[in-house]
Scaffold this motif. Structure first.
Motif, PDB file in Angstrom:
ATOM      1  N   PRO A 216       0.716  -1.126  -0.134  1.00 19.13           N
ATOM      2  CA  PRO A 216       0.077  -0.019   0.121  1.00 19.13           C
ATOM      3  C   PRO A 216       0.979   1.297   0.067  1.00 19.13           C
ATOM      4  CG  PRO A 216      -0.613  -1.256   1.857  1.00 19.13           C
ATOM      5  CD  PRO A 216       0.743  -2.142   1.327  1.00 19.13           C
ATOM      6  N   GLY A 217       0.580   2.061  -0.801  1.00 14.60           N
ATOM      7  CA  GLY A 217       1.455   3.301  -0.847  1.00 14.60           C
ATOM      8  C   GLY A 217       2.697   3.108  -1.711  1.00 14.60           C
ATOM      9  N   SER A 218       3.078   2.235  -2.392  1.00 10.01           N
ATOM     10  CA  SER A 218       4.125   2.161  -3.183  1.00 10.01           C
ATOM     11  C   SER A 218       3.973   2.893  -4.480  1.00 10.01           C
ATOM     12  CB  SER A 218       4.478   0.536  -3.389  1.00 10.01           C
ATOM     13  OG  SER A 218       3.458  -0.003  -4.294  1.00 10.01           O
ATOM     14  N   GLY A 219       2.851   3.494  -4.797  1.00 11.20           N
ATOM     15  CA  GLY A 219       2.871   4.296  -5.970  1.00 11.20           C
ATOM     16  C   GLY A 219       2.239   3.539  -7.160  1.00 11.20           C
ATOM     17  N   LYS A 220       1.347   2.714  -6.880  1.00 16.61           N
ATOM     18  CA  LYS A 220       0.606   1.917  -8.034  1.00 16.61           C
ATOM     19  C   LYS A 220      -0.027   2.863  -8.791  1.00 16.61           C
ATOM     20  CE  LYS A 220      -1.077  -1.239  -5.121  1.00 16.61           C
ATOM     21  NZ  LYS A 220      -0.497  -0.685  -3.922  1.00 16.61           N
ATOM     22  N   GLY A 221      -1.069   3.490  -8.093  1.00 21.72           N
ATOM     23  CA  GLY A 221      -2.077   4.359  -8.967  1.00 21.72           C
ATOM     24  C   GLY A 221      -1.431   5.512  -9.616  1.00 21.72           C
ATOM     25  N   THR A 222      -0.272   5.867  -8.909  1.00 24.70           N
ATOM     26  CA  THR A 222       0.424   7.059  -9.448  1.00 24.70           C
ATOM     27  C   THR A 222       1.069   6.708 -10.824  1.00 24.70           C
ATOM     28  OG1 THR A 222       0.698   7.876  -7.202  1.00 24.70           O
ATOM     29  CG2 THR A 222       2.313   8.823  -9.212  1.00 24.70           C
ATOM     30  N   ILE A 223       1.844   5.532 -10.827  1.00 23.49           N
ATOM     31  CA  ILE A 223       2.653   5.114 -11.941  1.00 23.49           C
ATOM     32  C   ILE A 223       1.430   4.703 -13.175  1.00 23.49           C
ATOM     33  CG2 ILE A 223       4.017   3.298 -12.968  1.00 23.49           C
ATOM     34  CD1 ILE A 223       5.412   5.676 -11.851  1.00 23.49           C
TER      35      ILE A 223
ATOM     36  N   GLN B  86       4.017   6.178   5.357  1.00 24.76           N
ATOM     37  CA  GLN B  86       4.146   7.797   5.325  1.00 24.76           C
ATOM     38  C   GLN B  86       3.489   8.498   4.261  1.00 24.76           C
ATOM     39  OE1 GLN B  86       5.477   8.687   8.358  1.00 24.76           O
ATOM     40  NE2 GLN B  86       4.200  10.716   7.601  1.00 24.76           N
ATOM     41  N   ARG B  87       3.738   7.568   2.833  1.00 29.18           N
ATOM     42  CA  ARG B  87       2.941   8.224   1.951  1.00 29.18           C
ATOM     43  C   ARG B  87       1.460   8.153   2.074  1.00 29.18           C
ATOM     44  NH1 ARG B  87       5.929   5.430  -3.302  1.00 29.18           N
ATOM     45  NH2 ARG B  87       8.003   6.763  -3.307  1.00 29.18           N
ATOM     46  N   CYS B  88       1.132   7.116   2.567  1.00 26.17           N
ATOM     47  CA  CYS B  88      -0.331   6.949   2.805  1.00 26.17           C
ATOM     48  C   CYS B  88      -0.895   7.715   3.823  1.00 26.17           C
ATOM     49  CB  CYS B  88      -0.783   5.428   3.423  1.00 26.17           C
ATOM     50  SG  CYS B  88      -0.390   4.144   2.103  1.00 26.17           S
TER      51      CYS B  88
ATOM     52  N   ASN C 134       0.000  10.796   4.497  1.00 25.95           N
ATOM     53  CA  ASN C 134       0.118  11.861   3.595  1.00 25.95           C
ATOM     54  C   ASN C 134      -0.847  12.213   2.381  1.00 25.95           C
ATOM     55  OD1 ASN C 134       1.926  12.747   5.503  1.00 25.95           O
ATOM     56  ND2 ASN C 134       4.038  12.325   4.240  1.00 25.95           N
ATOM     57  N   ARG C 135      -1.379  10.993   1.948  1.00 27.88           N
ATOM     58  CA  ARG C 135      -2.180  10.710   0.935  1.00 27.88           C
ATOM     59  C   ARG C 135      -3.115  11.912   0.511  1.00 27.88           C
ATOM     60  NH1 ARG C 135      -2.925   5.176  -2.118  1.00 27.88           N
ATOM     61  NH2 ARG C 135      -3.229   4.673   0.013  1.00 27.88           N
ATOM     62  N   GLY C 136      -3.911  12.176   1.619  1.00 29.87           N
ATOM     63  CA  GLY C 136      -4.832  13.215   1.783  1.00 29.87           C
ATOM     64  C   GLY C 136      -6.146  13.133   0.805  1.00 29.87           C
TER      65      GLY C 136
ATOM     66  N   GLU D  41      11.122   3.705  -4.486  1.00 33.52           N
ATOM     67  CA  GLU D  41      11.218   4.649  -3.451  1.00 33.52           C
ATOM     68  C   GLU D  41      11.755   5.969  -4.144  1.00 33.52           C
ATOM     69  OE1 GLU D  41      14.355   2.823  -1.015  1.00 33.52           O
ATOM     70  OE2 GLU D  41      14.614   4.442   0.191  1.00 33.52           O
ATOM     71  N   ARG D  42      11.919   6.040  -5.295  1.00 34.27           N
ATOM     72  CA  ARG D  42      12.751   7.053  -6.029  1.00 34.27           C
ATOM     73  C   ARG D  42      11.483   7.918  -6.408  1.00 34.27           C
ATOM     74  NH1 ARG D  42      15.318   3.874 -10.555  1.00 34.27           N
ATOM     75  NH2 ARG D  42      13.288   2.789 -10.434  1.00 34.27           N
ATOM     76  N   SER D  43      11.998   9.077  -7.461  1.00 31.00           N
ATOM     77  CA  SER D  43      11.072  10.006  -8.000  1.00 31.00           C
ATOM     78  C   SER D  43      10.275   9.075  -8.779  1.00 31.00           C
ATOM     79  CB  SER D  43      11.747  11.109  -8.393  1.00 31.00           C
ATOM     80  OG  SER D  43      12.308  10.696  -9.482  1.00 31.00           O
TER      81      SER D  43
HETATM   82  N1  LIG Z   1       7.767   8.149  -6.133  1.00 35.00           N
HETATM   83  C1  LIG Z   1       6.864   8.931  -5.324  1.00 35.00           C
HETATM   84  N2  LIG Z   1       7.366   9.699  -4.447  1.00 35.00           N
HETATM   85  C2  LIG Z   1       6.636  10.285  -3.447  1.00 35.00           C
HETATM   86  N3  LIG Z   1       5.663  10.190  -3.295  1.00 35.00           N
HETATM   87  C3  LIG Z   1       4.665   9.385  -4.117  1.00 35.00           C
HETATM   88  C4  LIG Z   1       5.511   8.457  -5.114  1.00 35.00           C
HETATM   89  N4  LIG Z   1       4.278   7.813  -5.664  1.00 35.00           N
HETATM   90  C5  LIG Z   1       3.515   8.305  -5.322  1.00 35.00           C
HETATM   91  N5  LIG Z   1       3.466   9.149  -4.126  1.00 35.00           N
HETATM   92  C6  LIG Z   1       2.471   9.410  -3.497  1.00 35.00           C
HETATM   93  O1  LIG Z   1       2.212   8.526  -2.238  1.00 35.00           O
HETATM   94  C7  LIG Z   1       0.741   8.479  -2.007  1.00 35.00           C
HETATM   95  C8  LIG Z   1       0.395   6.817  -2.358  1.00 35.00           C
HETATM   96  O2  LIG Z   1       0.517   6.802  -3.837  1.00 35.00           O
HETATM   97  P1  LIG Z   1      -0.457   5.995  -4.567  1.00 35.00           P
HETATM   98  O3  LIG Z   1      -0.085   6.024  -6.098  1.00 35.00           O
HETATM   99  O4  LIG Z   1      -1.791   6.172  -4.336  1.00 35.00           O
HETATM  100  O5  LIG Z   1      -0.098   4.390  -4.157  1.00 35.00           O
HETATM  101  P2  LIG Z   1      -0.886   3.342  -4.192  1.00 35.00           P
HETATM  102  O6  LIG Z   1      -1.945   3.044  -5.248  1.00 35.00           O
HETATM  103  O7  LIG Z   1       0.409   1.753  -4.278  1.00 35.00           O
HETATM  104  O8  LIG Z   1      -1.494   2.773  -2.935  1.00 35.00           O
HETATM  105  C9  LIG Z   1       0.159   9.549  -2.925  1.00 35.00           C
HETATM  106  O9  LIG Z   1      -0.172  10.537  -2.218  1.00 35.00           O
HETATM  107  C10 LIG Z   1       0.979   9.721  -4.257  1.00 35.00           C
HETATM  108  O10 LIG Z   1       1.050  11.097  -4.466  1.00 35.00           O
END
Ligand SMILES: Nc1ncnc2c1ncn2[C@@H]1O[C@H](COP(=O)(O)OP(=O)(O)O)[C@@H](O)[C@H]1O
Ligand SMILES: Nc1ccn([C@H]2C[C@H](O)[C@@H](COP(=O)(O)OP(=O)(O)O)O2)c(=O)n1
Length: 250
Positions: free
Chosen positions: A70-77, A183-185, A187-189, A230-232
């Motif tokens: 959870p929070g690894s950035g799946k949705g973002t990527i 931490q990302r989760c 802060n997800r807001g 873990e990167r940008s």
């Molecule tokens: N590479 C990254 N570096 C920093 N923050 C990120 C990165 N990828 C995603 N985030 C942020 O972390 C949070 C979780 O990302 P999200 O894509 O929703 O993850 P998942 O779908 O795996 O739960 C979101 O607030 C997103 O904006």
């Protein structure tokens, strides 16, 4: 009329009309192709992957599973892949949240209970939502199935429901240290009912106990493409594009 000329009335079939015998040959041929195709597909192991063109020929959905904590950035990527590479993003979590909100849904309370508990919703619900979404997406090059399969039940249910309908190209695994993910989760807001410390603890436990073994299973089948997340976002995405380029060459 064209339809009548190739119709199935007795008159046409036994009249010696060349178009009628042509129709019969075609019908037999189609039946043969149908039966041999289903035979071939039903003997394929789940891990079988193939190129997009092969799955299109077979009239199947092309799928990339996207997994990670959870929070690894799946949705973002996935959003970036959808935007640039033409795959349609289907998040199992988003589909479940939408179903939870849908007026008249008989599964709303059950879904909410699992989401808060960090446990996994029964596959019959999730797989039906995924299959409907795929069928309603028109002609897509492929689907990014994000957050699925997350446990043994998900995997078995997918095999049961989707064998012969979808081909898994590979599994994109976004690996990231858990403390960063948490931490990302936090802060997800997005106001999610499960982005709190208590739910997150359970979600991470579920990931370690149930999801990671599924990733290992795919790894044994040579299907996992790991990208460190873990990167940008830009760095991750550059590696992801490379993974898709390599897959397109196979
Ligand atoms: N590479 C990254 N570096 C920093 N923050 C990120 C990165 N990828 C995603 N985030 C942020 O972390 C949070 C979780 O990302 P999200 O894509 O929703 O993850 P998942 O779908 O795996 O739960 C979101 O607030 C997103 O904006
Ligand atoms: N295959 C799935 C995917 C998600 N769920 C439920 C349980 C998960 O904790 C929540 C949230 O999943 P989602 O993929 O949106 O979010 P995270 O990757 O956990 O950040 O949805 C499920 O039951 N089955």
């Amino acid at each position: 009329m064209e339809g009548r000329k190739h119709g199935t009335s007795d008159k046409n079939l036994f009249s010696g009309d060349p178009s009628a015998s042509h129709y019969m040959v075609l019908a037999v041929l189609r039946a043969f192709i149908r039966s041999s195709r289903s035979l071939r597909l039903s003997t394929l192991p789940f891990s079988h992957s193939t190129s997009p063109s092969t799955s299109i020929l077979r009239n199947m959905h092309n799928v990339v599973f996207v997994l990670g904590p959870p929070g690894s950035g799946k949705g973002t990527i996935c959003a970036k892949i959808q935007e640039n590479l033409g795959y349609v993003h289907l998040s199992a979590g988003d589909l479940l949240r939408a179903e939870r909100q849908r007026e008249g849904s008989e599964f709303g309370a059950l879904i909410e209970q699992h989401i808060r508990n960090g446990s996994i919703v029964p596959v019959e619900i999730t797989c039906a939502l995924l299959e409907n979404a795929m069928n309603n997406s028109g002609d897509a090059k492929g689907f990014l199935v994000d957050g699925f399969p997350r446990n043994e039940d998900n995997l078995q249910g997918w095999n049961k429901q989707m064998t012969g309908k979808a081909l898994v190209q590979f599994v994109l695994f976004l690996s990231c240290p858990v403390p960063i993910c948490i931490q990302r989760c936090l802060n997800r807001g997005q106001g999610r009912t499960d982005d709190n410390e208590e739910s997150l603890k359970k979600r991470v436990e579920t990931y370690n106990r149930q999801t990671f073994p599924i990733i290992e299973h795919f790894e044994k089948n040579g299907l996992v493409r790991e990208v460190k997340s873990e990167r940008s976002v830009e760095e991750i995405y550059a590696d992801v594009v490379e993974v898709f380029n390599q897959a397109a060459k196979v």
